[in-house]
Enzyme design. Structure first.
Site, PDB file in Angstrom:
ATOM      1  N   PRO A 265       4.939   1.324  -8.154  1.00 22.64           N
ATOM      2  CA  PRO A 265       4.179   0.351  -7.356  1.00 22.64           C
ATOM      3  C   PRO A 265       2.694   0.329  -7.685  1.00 22.64           C
ATOM      4  CG  PRO A 265       5.772   1.470  -5.962  1.00 22.64           C
ATOM      5  CD  PRO A 265       5.829   2.146  -7.301  1.00 22.64           C
ATOM      6  N   ASN A 266       2.122   1.487  -8.047  1.00 22.75           N
ATOM      7  CA  ASN A 266       0.697   1.556  -8.363  1.00 22.75           C
ATOM      8  C   ASN A 266       0.440   1.857  -9.840  1.00 22.75           C
ATOM      9  OD1 ASN A 266      -0.234   1.115  -5.661  1.00 22.75           O
ATOM     10  ND2 ASN A 266       0.340   3.231  -5.178  1.00 22.75           N
TER      11      ASN A 266
ATOM     12  N   ILE B 171      13.061  -1.415 -12.387  1.00 25.01           N
ATOM     13  CA  ILE B 171      13.772  -0.661 -13.416  1.00 25.01           C
ATOM     14  C   ILE B 171      15.075  -1.381 -13.761  1.00 25.01           C
ATOM     15  CG2 ILE B 171      14.664   1.583 -14.096  1.00 25.01           C
ATOM     16  CD1 ILE B 171      11.619   1.445 -13.407  1.00 25.01           C
ATOM     17  N   THR B 172      15.210  -1.801 -15.015  1.00 27.88           N
ATOM     18  CA  THR B 172      16.373  -2.574 -15.460  1.00 27.88           C
ATOM     19  C   THR B 172      17.588  -1.675 -15.674  1.00 27.88           C
ATOM     20  OG1 THR B 172      14.882  -4.125 -16.570  1.00 27.88           O
ATOM     21  CG2 THR B 172      17.196  -4.215 -17.194  1.00 27.88           C
TER      22      THR B 172
ATOM     23  N   GLN C  11      10.455 -31.294 -20.087  1.00 26.87           N
ATOM     24  CA  GLN C  11       9.726 -32.563 -20.165  1.00 26.87           C
ATOM     25  C   GLN C  11      10.532 -33.614 -20.935  1.00 26.87           C
ATOM     26  OE1 GLN C  11       6.973 -32.670 -18.480  1.00 26.87           O
ATOM     27  NE2 GLN C  11       6.313 -34.757 -18.913  1.00 26.87           N
TER      28      GLN C  11
ATOM     29  N   HIS D  10      13.716 -33.758 -21.169  1.00 26.65           N
ATOM     30  CA  HIS D  10      14.839 -34.156 -20.320  1.00 26.65           C
ATOM     31  C   HIS D  10      14.405 -35.021 -19.136  1.00 26.65           C
ATOM     32  CE1 HIS D  10      17.212 -31.090 -22.439  1.00 26.65           C
ATOM     33  NE2 HIS D  10      18.293 -31.554 -21.823  1.00 26.65           N
TER      34      HIS D  10
ATOM     35  N   GLU E  87       7.516  -5.387 -20.373  1.00 28.75           N
ATOM     36  CA  GLU E  87       7.150  -4.639 -21.600  1.00 28.75           C
ATOM     37  C   GLU E  87       5.666  -4.816 -21.941  1.00 28.75           C
ATOM     38  OE1 GLU E  87       8.794  -2.618 -23.582  1.00 28.75           O
ATOM     39  OE2 GLU E  87      10.921  -2.941 -23.239  1.00 28.75           O
TER      40      GLU E  87
ATOM     41  N   THR F   9       2.246  -7.093 -20.138  1.00 27.63           N
ATOM     42  CA  THR F   9       1.883  -8.495 -19.965  1.00 27.63           C
ATOM     43  C   THR F   9       1.193  -9.048 -21.208  1.00 27.63           C
ATOM     44  OG1 THR F   9      -0.289  -7.924 -19.062  1.00 27.63           O
ATOM     45  CG2 THR F   9       1.541  -8.122 -17.483  1.00 27.63           C
ATOM     46  N   SER F  10       1.040 -10.363 -21.240  1.00 28.68           N
ATOM     47  CA  SER F  10       0.307 -10.984 -22.352  1.00 28.68           C
ATOM     48  C   SER F  10      -1.101 -10.418 -22.447  1.00 28.68           C
ATOM     49  CB  SER F  10       0.249 -12.501 -22.156  1.00 28.68           C
ATOM     50  OG  SER F  10       1.519 -13.089 -22.324  1.00 28.68           O
TER      51      SER F  10
END
Length: 380
Positions: free
Chosen positions: A128-129, A157-158, A337, A339, A364, A366-367
């Site tokens: 969380p932190n 967690i995956t 767009q 569609h 994994e 962020t950008s």
């Protein structure tokens, strides 16, 4: 490097593509709508040897290279983003750290069943932190006689609910400078004091199992320490570098699916007496999508090639993950767009691609973190 796929890589691509088209794609809408983890699909992936694709045969794997693995992730992700994410996490985050850093005994006990597809594993890093600041880990593990006693909390967690082991990062002491020593420890999911919940309501990749973990005086044998106790931070950074290749490949797969849907729709949709694919505004969108997807794929394969050849690949993995996820989001957005109003409807699937793709810009690293990694690699 040679961008032409080898005979073996083409065979893997064709095999996984055929399996994904037959077994995964028909269930994708159901998996998304119900948030149901496709457990049966993973049993079949295990039977095919896909869960052990990048690991040596001596550990129950298929002996494939990282490019082959990236190709498999792309093909599975093209069929279903949820399945693709859980597959990528099972291999890159669940099994790979044990292969990279485990003792021979740990590999025989934990990696072999993973590579054979008999079970799944997970990687407990995020808290969380402690998200982008992974060094801010608060989970603690105290060595008492011949056991580690672990207390803490993990989130996002995956695969944790379907895993038999979770590699958990925890503070195990202080170094000479007074900084936290972070170690990695293999925790069996049947350990007393470990609680795993899957209560998240997610925007996308809804069929991928995402969990929170609570560890309350969880005791594991000290031989479950993974690698050097003082090198846990470096170990998971290396793990994340490899994982970024797989998330980039997954981004390419989802984007490719969105592009193909948009291209086919543009050819079939008639407006003003002709197919909308004949209008330059639509042609330019499709051209940009095709170009960026191909560039992303090439970057994925380059990063994978560098890893396979024992060369530094941290910067290239970040390039691939950053570009593929952001280009993929653009592709999915443009598919909607093209569609028009139909793109906003679940029936046409492209809205699912956009929802699934958003996580690729977050998970994994962020950008923003990818740009930081690249800047540091440039010596900034």
């Amino acid at each position: 490097m040679n961008f032409e796929l080898t005979k073996e890589q083409r065979m893997i691509r064709d095999m996984v593509s055929a399996f994904a088209e037959k077994e995964i794609a028909p269930k994708a809408e159901y998996v998304d709508r119900t948030c149901e983890f496709p457990e049966e699909t993973f049993k079949k992936l295990g039977d095919l040897g896909i869960l052990g694709l990048p690991f040596p045969e001596e550990y129950g794997g298929s002996g494939g290279d990282t490019i082959s693995y990236a190709i498999a992730v792309e093909e599975i992700g093209k069929a279903c983003g949820s399945t693709g994410l859980s597959y990528a996490a099972a291999v890159s985050l669940g099994a790979s750290p044990i292969y990279y850093f485990g003792t021979e005994a740990q590999k025989q006990k934990y990696l072999v069943p993973l590579a054979k597809g008999e079970t799944l594993a997970a990687f407990g890093l995020t808290e969380p932190n402690a998200g982008s600041d992974a060094g801010g880990t608060e989970t603690k593990a105290v060595l008492h006689r011949d056991e580690y006693i672990i207390n803490g909390e993990k989130c996002f967690i995956t695969n944790a609910e379907y895993a038999k082991t979770i590699t958990v990062t925890a503070i195990t002491g202080k170094d000479d400078r007074g900084k936290n020593i972070i170690s990695a420890i293999i925790v069996p999911t049947n350990s007393s004091g470990l609680t795993v919940n899957s209560n998240y309501e997610k925007l996308g990749v809804r069929g991928s199992n995402t969990c929170e973990m609570i560890l309350e005086n969880v005791r594991v044998p000290k031989e479950n320490l993974l690698g050097d106790s003082k090198a846990g931070f470096k170990q998971f950074l290396y793990t994340l570098d490899g994982g970024r290749i797989s998330i980039a490949a997954l981004s390419v797969g989802i984007a490719q699916a969105a592009f193909e849907k948009a291209l086919n729709y543009a050819k079939e949709r008639i407006q003003f007496g002709r197919s909308i694919s004949k209008f330059q505004a639509i042609q330019f969108k499709l051209a940009d999508m095709a170009m960026e997807i191909e560039l992303a794929r090439n970057m994925v394969h380059k990063a994978a090639w560098l890893k396979d050849n024992g060369k530094p690949f941290t910067k290239e993995a970040a390039y691939a993950k950053l570009f593929a996820s952001e280009a993929g989001f653009r592709a999915c957005n443009q598919a909607i767009q093209i569609h028009g109003g139909y793109g906003y409807m679940r029936e046409y699937e492209v809205e699912r691609y956009l929802r699934d793709m958003k996580l690729m810009e977050i998970g994994e690293g962020t950008s923003e973190i990818q740009r930081l990694v690249i800047a540091r690699q440039l010596g900034c």
